[in-house]
Design a protein around this motif. Structure first.
Motif, PDB file in Angstrom:
ATOM      1  N   ALA A 452       0.709  -0.946  -0.027  1.00 20.34           N
ATOM      2  CA  ALA A 452       0.247  -0.272   0.221  1.00 20.34           C
ATOM      3  C   ALA A 452       0.986   1.395  -0.110  1.00 20.34           C
ATOM      4  O   ALA A 452       0.564   1.911  -0.831  1.00 20.34           O
ATOM      5  N   THR A 568       0.093  22.107   0.517  1.00 20.11           N
ATOM      6  CA  THR A 568      -0.661  23.247   1.478  1.00 20.11           C
ATOM      7  C   THR A 568      -2.187  23.160   1.018  1.00 20.11           C
ATOM      8  O   THR A 568      -2.478  22.915  -0.427  1.00 20.11           O
ATOM      9  N   GLY A 569      -2.713  23.394   1.956  1.00 20.60           N
ATOM     10  CA  GLY A 569      -3.888  22.242   1.694  1.00 20.60           C
ATOM     11  C   GLY A 569      -3.823  21.692   3.090  1.00 20.60           C
ATOM     12  O   GLY A 569      -5.465  20.782   2.783  1.00 20.60           O
ATOM     13  N   GLN A 570      -3.359  20.298   2.076  1.00 23.28           N
ATOM     14  CA  GLN A 570      -3.445  18.819   3.029  1.00 23.28           C
ATOM     15  C   GLN A 570      -3.451  19.151   3.997  1.00 23.28           C
ATOM     16  O   GLN A 570      -2.977  20.253   5.319  1.00 23.28           O
ATOM     17  N   ASP A 572      -3.041  16.526   6.292  1.00 23.46           N
ATOM     18  CA  ASP A 572      -1.499  15.355   7.120  1.00 23.46           C
ATOM     19  C   ASP A 572      -0.326  15.587   6.740  1.00 23.46           C
ATOM     20  O   ASP A 572      -0.371  15.451   5.544  1.00 23.46           O
ATOM     21  N   TYR A 600       7.137  11.532   0.416  1.00 23.93           N
ATOM     22  CA  TYR A 600       5.602  11.354   0.246  1.00 23.93           C
ATOM     23  C   TYR A 600       5.239  10.427  -1.165  1.00 23.93           C
ATOM     24  O   TYR A 600       4.497   8.989  -0.835  1.00 23.93           O
ATOM     25  N   TYR A 604       2.893   7.562  -0.516  1.00 17.10           N
ATOM     26  CA  TYR A 604       1.787   7.356  -1.855  1.00 17.10           C
ATOM     27  C   TYR A 604       1.338   7.754  -2.896  1.00 17.10           C
ATOM     28  O   TYR A 604       0.630   7.578  -3.580  1.00 17.10           O
ATOM     29  N   GLY A 607       1.582   9.537  -8.288  1.00 19.63           N
ATOM     30  CA  GLY A 607       0.462  10.305  -8.724  1.00 19.63           C
ATOM     31  C   GLY A 607       0.090  10.971  -8.186  1.00 19.63           C
ATOM     32  O   GLY A 607      -1.014  12.063  -8.502  1.00 19.63           O
ATOM     33  N   ALA A 608       0.223  10.602  -6.890  1.00 19.56           N
ATOM     34  CA  ALA A 608      -0.856  11.607  -5.308  1.00 19.56           C
ATOM     35  C   ALA A 608      -0.281  13.060  -5.366  1.00 19.56           C
ATOM     36  O   ALA A 608      -0.152  13.763  -4.335  1.00 19.56           O
ATOM     37  N   ARG A 609       1.909  13.386  -5.586  1.00 19.74           N
ATOM     38  CA  ARG A 609       2.070  14.249  -5.661  1.00 19.74           C
ATOM     39  C   ARG A 609       1.321  15.403  -5.832  1.00 19.74           C
ATOM     40  O   ARG A 609       0.540  16.175  -6.787  1.00 19.74           O
ATOM     41  N   PHE A 610       1.728  16.864  -4.972  1.00 17.87           N
ATOM     42  CA  PHE A 610       0.667  17.660  -5.759  1.00 17.87           C
ATOM     43  C   PHE A 610       1.346  19.240  -5.723  1.00 17.87           C
ATOM     44  O   PHE A 610       1.364  20.509  -4.310  1.00 17.87           O
ATOM     45  N   GLU A 612       2.542  21.670  -7.224  1.00 20.91           N
ATOM     46  CA  GLU A 612       1.720  22.840  -7.486  1.00 20.91           C
ATOM     47  C   GLU A 612       0.970  23.788  -6.007  1.00 20.91           C
ATOM     48  O   GLU A 612       1.043  24.896  -6.239  1.00 20.91           O
TER      49      GLU A 612
ATOM     50  N   SER B  69      -5.775  13.214   1.283  1.00 17.78           N
ATOM     51  CA  SER B  69      -6.955  14.541   0.902  1.00 17.78           C
ATOM     52  C   SER B  69      -6.428  15.799   1.896  1.00 17.78           C
ATOM     53  O   SER B  69      -6.089  15.919   2.621  1.00 17.78           O
ATOM     54  N   ALA B  70      -7.554  16.667   1.084  1.00 21.48           N
ATOM     55  CA  ALA B  70      -7.218  18.013   2.228  1.00 21.48           C
ATOM     56  C   ALA B  70      -8.131  18.744   3.041  1.00 21.48           C
ATOM     57  O   ALA B  70      -8.052  19.381   3.517  1.00 21.48           O
ATOM     58  N   LYS B 225      -7.526  12.318  -6.632  1.00 21.67           N
ATOM     59  CA  LYS B 225      -5.885  11.923  -6.362  1.00 21.67           C
ATOM     60  C   LYS B 225      -6.043  10.984  -5.410  1.00 21.67           C
ATOM     61  O   LYS B 225      -5.706   9.469  -5.082  1.00 21.67           O
TER      62      LYS B 225
END
Lengths: 711, 727
Positions: A452, A568-570, A572, A600, A604, A607-610, A612, B69-70, B225
């Motif tokens: 996982a 930012t925004g996440q 966890d 990261y 995860y 593809g789950a990277r962000f 931006e 998740s955010a 995502k």
């Protein structure tokens, strides 16, 4: 042989208290005694005495030469669960007086298994540890940026103190919203309380959430705060009693306590609450120690106990830290070595659903009393241990070294009546199938943990320990392509061993909100760096103060620096160890970002990277470590492949894959490094049994660790 | 022309597979015509092992994905769920979380199959599909689904599905459960079972559409995502499992496990529920008269949910909403998919919580939702963006009926009388970071649970749509909206009274902070009770809206005067007592978007659960404990529970002797107030004949009678009305 013991460690679990004493050559002896939750010093003494009896010696002869000792117990947790704490008063931001009655709903099903999480009528609140009458709301507020919205209403504080003093509270806790960003109001309250107490010449301990653990999450932070005042503080006396026992035995060292973060703490530490759940952590720390000394980067730890199967990962020589763990139905703000646990152990009860004859395993466990049916102490529910003895895997005359004589017939008869007849299978077929089912659940847990997160099993070494680990590991590892499978000869006391491997560690965390936008320039990065540097320095001072209490000075402390960050925004964050202790330029921030991205991706998938969204640093962490004397991992000379004659105990019939076959039986303690044993063999020790299946062989290496090899 | 290879099994297309499966079920009443559970019988332990592996995968995919998740809605309160489907779209195993969606995603997959996606859109390995269209298969636009096909050696072997609740969906109101849509065109951004990605990558043009049609996209993007990561974990695990167990085994297994789920469910019904017909009704008020919306919608409506639950000796369970009234120009309409979701989520909590939780239970039941009603509008124009709001009260019927059937069989400990139905406060505007924002505060995922058959309902810790409920931390919510908590308190006495009382609800009092550009709105029941107790238990309290604009809060704070931290007693409101300004109290559930600025106050109520049994049979010690914890009000203790005592040093101490007397008086009073049922019915009949009912009630019954001749006939017979009677 004259032995000079070096260190010892004790893991006082719910049912058994395990001791390991290790000599300067890495030789060890293991003792087990029934736990004594009311006065842990009793089990402590019994367990130590038993361990040393195998060396024909006693504590008084050995303790003066010990250079260190670590204790891991459940007293603090029991105090919390049994509500045996002092009368604590609580001040919270006004409007939040119902914290403990409302809880976070997550605590009403915490620790439940899958079916009961769905089955809503089973959910219940925890009984509040502080009655409503002792909780007062104080009007005040800071916002998330640390700006004052409502000043502290001093008159509220005075009124509350008056009320609490009338109730004769023994301690006062303060938990205000966003105190981790701005602690001013909590500190003002503290000084008002002290001046009131001064006035009436009274002394009371005051606990501030901003001092104990200034980290975001008002409810888990409150739980941690109450844990410190209600359970940790009273347990300090109790731990002192155990320390006194060591002193009476002649100890010259200061007993250390195992903490959830994987280090140990002095009994005087103000972070003592962090030792609340340390039992399963010991194994992870022991594994990390092996990883460093044997040069293994990645280890999957698997611990088979009586009630649970605990697993954890060491990746690139580090374990990860869970900052909001659930401990016994409480959600805490507490750094804890990340461990997953399922209710599958040797005591797991086997049930058959009367509606559809479905087999269900656990989560209930037979425990130590009355124990499985085969203990013949009144247990009526078939368990995995009963299956193991029915199948001939366990020696009924050598369980716990013969201390408990197992009643095979009784186990067989009741298992037939309650399980195998119901599902229409022969007793042995059913018992073998059920053990296989349990091992398959364990296998799924291992696989899920690795896959996982996007890792490959072939990069990991499986380490198996706990009383039931060696018995089941050959099968629970089947079909997963591990780099190696290791079973230490001291598997039964590996958690205790791990405690002895940990360093004296003081950890300090502080929540922040530092945003690094995707287009952040060098100036901005430097500004963020300055903020981090300042907090690292503040935390360092805090850590140094803690150490000074136990006589260590700054020069002896190694500092390790971390941040927790996220996109930012996440919500966890992940913990990133920084390669630097001071941020000197913008590139240093980039290095921290790279570290985060690497972790990261591993956790995860790419593809789950962000990126931006930019990054946000949510916690700054500093850890002070004082290295302690640890067990030596002694490299023995390898003897021949053939085991010595005296190690061979004969043959026994074992039910294996549908038929009865002869297994070779060996005495573990008499095997020598270099010995090779082909399956089907059973290697017995007083505290554990190691099964080598027909298609496997095992090699006892120079560190007294078995390697399981599939042919 | 080259022939396109079919992706189904045995050289069938997916559509052919689906038709075959449906035909086999209708002919044999067994899923895919499977009458014997051969894999289970031949090797029960291997069968369990495979199931346990799949279940572990579902749960761990959710656990891992949760952290990406955010959105506090996903991470903090767990509004996320994954499931694995057969090629035809039937669920065989699912994670925990918002399991209401297990069957909605099934509908979405079947929609794609029926609409020839296989040939017209293409279904390939590594494709990504997305849906939030309720008419296709969903509960409301806020629930966004990701569906990923799973291939093995060129054949489609199943689908992985994941769903999250979004906080922003680009609807007419900010956030995600809007109050003002009167038709589909206000519901927000619809993704209609669309292929949004290939080769495991989401298409950029799709992302651009989302970016330009939502108020902000951080949550949307990260939640996407999250869902994709979870689906990929499932896909990889299923392929590994097939390699280990063999494709032939898996193909039989994935169907047998659904048939086993169906059979087990029927056995469970037989064991737990006493056969019979159980009837109940629920209502919901839509107070839209005079509201700033199109005239066709600006009227008051009462929604009607009469439910019949039937149980027979064979374990057949049926649910019918025959008699429900018409769909309307409001956002509360519920297509069948949403209704089945509501049914499903309660069933998994009360009957099918262990064993094989999957679509087998769906196949074991019969459900009827009358065409043209709010529960099955069959009208694509209807708005469904807030379907939850009526779905929740409607299904309190199911809890009550199951509770009665459980009671009749002796399973008192399994009883849960119902639950409080609320929505979260929603807001939008310019947030504390100076950027446009919108948010639904999902602390609503912890309202009051109905009383249980042996104890009180859970206080502030239950959500019917997600058994793993949670309210989240104040310090987390405050980072999501420019409102700060000045209180979050249990609403005293809100739990429906009873021998065992309903779980209390709670309320939050916020002060607007760091913005002067904010609108707040909300929805829920207000004029009617959204649940009911059983065996003499009272309904749980609903709530009201109270807010203050242009306040003197700044001054109060500067002078360190008392502030309104809570609304502990609606008869003695702290906001009314302490705050000066424009204060509004609305005793309706729906609040249309209202403007707020800094220092304004808004209080939001999360409703409470209904009670079980006669309150005067409640152990007086429990009432004493409630009084001392502010769980109930003194006057409720006296009037409803008949408990007498004294308050000493702030502590209430019960007087058992006086309590006994008081309870005796209450019984006598009840006796003297009663009239024979016959007489009461006669008086009620008069009112019906003379149409002396409020207009909304007349409209409601008229619609119900028009939609169902059977229900109409029964209504006429029951009240002994003339044959030609109509409203």
């Amino acid at each position: 042989m004259k032995r000079t013991a070096s260190v010892f460690a004790i893991d006082a679990g719910g049912t058994m208290t395990d001791t390991i004493v290790i000599d300067e050559n890495g030789g060890f002896t293991i003792g087990k005694a029934s736990s004594s939750p009311k006065d842990e010093s009793i089990a402590f003494t019994n367990s130590v005495k038993e361990a040393l009896s195998f060396w024909n010696t006693d504590p008084e002869s050995i303790f003066p030469s010990l250079v260190g000792g670590v204790y891991s117990g459940t007293a603090m947790l029991n105090r919390l669960l049994e509500k045996r704490g002092p009368k604590v008063g609580l001040l919270v931001s006004a409007g939040m007086e119902d914290y403990l009655l409302m809880e976070r709903a997550i605590q009403t099903y915490a620790g439940y298994h899958y079916a009961d999480r769905l089955h809503a009528v089973t959910h219940v609140h925890n009984e509040p540890i502080i009655p409503k009458q002792l909780i007062f709301g104080i009007t005040e507020r800071f916002d998330q940026f640390g700006k004052e919205v409502i000043p502290l209403y001093e008159h509220d504080v005075k009124q509350a103190i008056e009320g609490l003093l009338e109730e004769n509270v023994e301690a006062i806790c303060v938990n205000f919203l966003f105190s981790y960003i701005n602690s001013q109001h909590e500190e003002e309250v503290e000084s008002i309380i002290f001046s009131e107490l001064n006035r009436i010449s009274k002394e009371l301990p005051v606990y501030l959430s901003s001092k104990i653990h200034p980290v975001r999450g008002d409810f888990p932070r409150l739980n941690s705060l109450l844990l410190a005042a209600y359970a940790a503080e009273p347990s300090r006396k109790h731990l002192m009693k155990i320390k006194d026992v060591t002193k009476k035995m002649g100890a010259k060292f200061e007993l250390q306590i195992m903490a959830a973060h994987g280090g140990t703490l002095d009994i005087g530490s103000s972070n003592l609450y962090q030792t609340v759940a340390s039992g399963p952590i010991g194994g992870m720390v022991g594994a990390l120690y092996l990883s460093k000394h044997l040069g293994i980067n990645n280890i999957l730890c698997s611990d088979v106990g009586g009630t649970s199967f605990d697993v954890g990962l060491i990746t690139s020589g580090e374990y990860s830290i869970n900052s909001e763990p659930e401990v016994s139905r409480y959600k805490l703000n507490l750094p804890m070595v990340a461990i997953d646990s399922i209710g599958a152990g040797t005591g797991t009860i086997i049930k058959v659903d009367p509606i559809n004859n479905r087999i269900d395993l656990g989560p209930e466990s037979a425990g130590a009393e009355p124990g499985p049916i085969c203990y013949d102490m009144g247990g009526m529910d078939p368990s995995i241990t009963d299956c193991d003895v029915i199948l001939g895997l366990l020696n009924p005359d050598y369980f716990l070294g013969g201390e408990i004589k197992l009643n095979v017939e009784k186990a067989k008869n009741m298992f037939k009546e309650k399980v195998s007849d119901k599902i229409g299978l022969d007793v042995y077929e059913a018992a073998a199938g059920i053990v296989d089912l349990l091992e398959s659940k364990m296998r799924d847990t291992l696989r899920a943990l690795i896959l996982a997160k996007g890792f490959f099993p072939s990069d990991y070494v499986l380490l198996s320990y706990g009383g039931g680990g060696p018995l089941h590991c050959a099968n629970y590892s089947l079909g997963i392509d591990f780099a190696d499978i290791l079973v230490p000869t001291w598997a039964a006391a590996f958690s205790a061993y791990g405690c002895a491997c940990s360093d004296y560690t003081e950890r300090a965390d502080h929540s922040v909100e530092l945003v690094i936008p995707p287009d952040a320039g060098n100036d901005m990065k430097l500004e963020i760096g300055d903020s981090i540097n300042k907090i690292w320095d503040d935390l360092k001072k805090k850590i140094v103060t803690e150490y000074e209490r136990s006589g260590y000075y700054e020069e002896a402390i190694n500092f390790r620096h971390y941040v927790r960050m996220k996109y930012t925004g996440q919500l966890d964050s992940l913990e990133v160890m920084t390669p630097i202790s001071h941020i000197g330029d913008a590139q240093d921030i980039d290095k921290i970002i790279d570290g985060f991205e690497n972790i990261y991706k591993k956790m995860y998938a790419s593809g789950a990277r962000f990126p931006e969204a930019g990054y946000q640093i949510t916690e700054v962490v500093n850890t002070g470590v004082v290295e302690t004397k640890k067990p030596v991992l002694y490299k023995h000379d390898l003897k021949g492949a053939k085991p010595p004659k005296e190690a061979f105990k004969g043959k026994r019939q074992v039910y294996w894959k549908g038929s009865w076959v002869n297994a070779n039986i060996y005495e573990m303690d008499l095997l020598e490094p270099g010995n090779e044993i082909k399956g089907l063999s059973i290697i017995e020790a007083p505290a554990t049994t190691y099964v080598v299946p027909p298609d496997c062989e095992t090699f006892l290496n120079e560190y007294l660790i078995f390697q399981l090899i599939r042919r | 022309m080259a022939k396109i290879k079919k992706i189904g099994w045995d050289n069938l297309s997916l559509k052919e597979m689906l038709e075959k499966s449906e035909q086999e079920f209708s002919e044999t009443h067994h899923y895919c015509g499977i009458t014997e559970l051969k894999l289970k019988e031949n090797d029960p332990l291997r069968y369990e092992r495979v199931f346990s592996k799949l279940k572990a995968t579902m749960v761990s995919s959710r656990e891992v994905a949760l952290h990406i998740s955010a959105s506090p809605v996903v991470r903090e309160v767990g509004e996320l769920c994954f499931s694995l489907y057969t090629p035809e779209g039937d669920s065989l195993v699912l994670s925990t979380g918002i399991i209401v969606h297990v069957h909605t995603m099934s509908d979405a997959i079947k929609f794609m199959i029926r609409n020839d996606y296989e040939t017209k859109v293409g279904i390939k390995d590594k494709d990504i599909f997305c849906n939030n269209d309720v008419d296709i298969g969903d509960v409301h636009t806020a629930d966004v689904q990701t569906l990923v096909p799973i291939f093995f050696e060129g054949e489609l072997v199943g689908w992985a599905g994941g769903v999250t609740h979004e906080v922003e969906i680009g609807s007419i109101d900010p956030a995600s459960v809007p109050v003002t849509p009167i038709n589909r065109y206000g519901d927000g951004l619809y993704i209609c079972a669309e292929k949004i990605g290939e080769n495991d990558e989401v298409r950029r043009d799709y992302q651009i559409r989302c970016e330009r049609n939502l108020r902000h996209t951080t949550y949307w993007t990260l939640d996407e995502k999250t869902r994709i990561a979870g689906c990929h974990i499932i896909r990889d695990m299923v392929v590994t499992l097939i390699k280990q167990e063999g494709i032939d085994y898996y193909k039989v297994f994935c169907r047998e496990v659904i048939e086993e789920g169906r059979q087990s469910f029927m056995e469970r019904v037989k064991e737990r529920l006493f056969p019979g017909k159980y009837r109940s009704a629920a209502f919901f008020d839509v107070p839209f008269k005079g509201k700033p919306i199109a005239s066709i919608a600006a009227k008051d409506t009462l929604m009607h949910a009469p439910m019949t639950v039937s149980v027979d000796n064979e374990g057949n369970l049926g649910v019918s909403l025959d008699g429900a009234n018409k769909w309307g120009y409001f956002p509360y309409n519920c297509p069948i998919s949403a209704m089945q979701g509501g049914f499903w989520v309660l069933i998994t909590q009360m009957l099918a919580y262990d064993g094989k939780v999957n679509d087998g239970s769906y196949f074991a039941t019969k459900q009827f939702y009358p065409p043209g009603s709010w529960s099955n509008p069959q009208n694509l124009q209807s708005s469904t963006a807030s379907s939850w709001l009526f779905l929740m009260p409607a299904f309190t019927n199911l809890d009550r009926s199951l509770s009665r059937a459980l009671f009749a069989r002796g399973f008192r400990e399994e009883i849960k009388v119902g639950y409080g139905c609320t929505d979260g406060m929603q807001c939008g505007g310019i947030g504390q970071y100076g950027q446009p924002f919108s948010m639904i505060n999902f602390e609503v995922a912890a309202s009051g649970m109905g009383a249980r058959g042996i104890m009180d309902g859970l206080d502030c810790a239950y959500a019917m749509w997600n058994p793993e409920s949670d309210a989240g931390d104040v310090e987390v919510w405050e980072t999501a909206h420019p409102l700060i908590y000045i209180g979050r308190r249990i609403t005293s006495g809100s739990g429906g009274a009873g021998k065992y009382r309903g779980g209390n609800g709670y309320h939050s009092v916020w002060m607007v902070w760091n913005t002067n550009e904010l609108e707040i709105y909300n929805l829920g029941a207000g004029k009617v009770f959204d649940n009911a107790g059983i065996f003499g238990g009272y309904p749980g309290a609903t709530g009201y809206h109270i807010f203050a604009n242009n306040t003197n809060m700044k001054e109060l704070i500067e002078k360190k005067s008392e502030l309104p931290h809570a609304e502990l007693d609606p008869n003695n409101s702290d906001i009314l007592r302490l705050v000066k300004g424009d204060i509004t109290v609305i005793d309706e559930g729906a609040l249309f978007p209202a403007p707020f600025k800094e220092y304004d106050i808004y209080a939001n109520f999360y409703y409470a659960g209904p009670g079980y049994g006669d309150p005067i049979e409640r152990d007086p010690k429990l009432v004493e404990n409630d009084l001392n914890n502010d769980m109930t009000l003194l006057r409720i203790g006296e009037l409803v529970y008949g408990v007498a005592g004294v308050k000493n040093n702030g502590k209430f101490i019960i007087d058992l002797g006086k309590t006994k007397k008081l309870r005796k008086t209450i019984k006598e009073k009840r006796r003297s107030n009663s009239i024979p049922t016959k007489d009461w019915m006669k008086a009620e009949r008069e009112k019906i004949i003379n149409k002396e009912l409020p207009e909304v009630v007349r409209d409601m019954y008229r619609e119900s009678m028009e939609l169902s001749s059977e229900w109409s006939k029964e209504f006429i017979e029951f009240w002994d009305l003339p044959d030609e009677f109509s409203f």
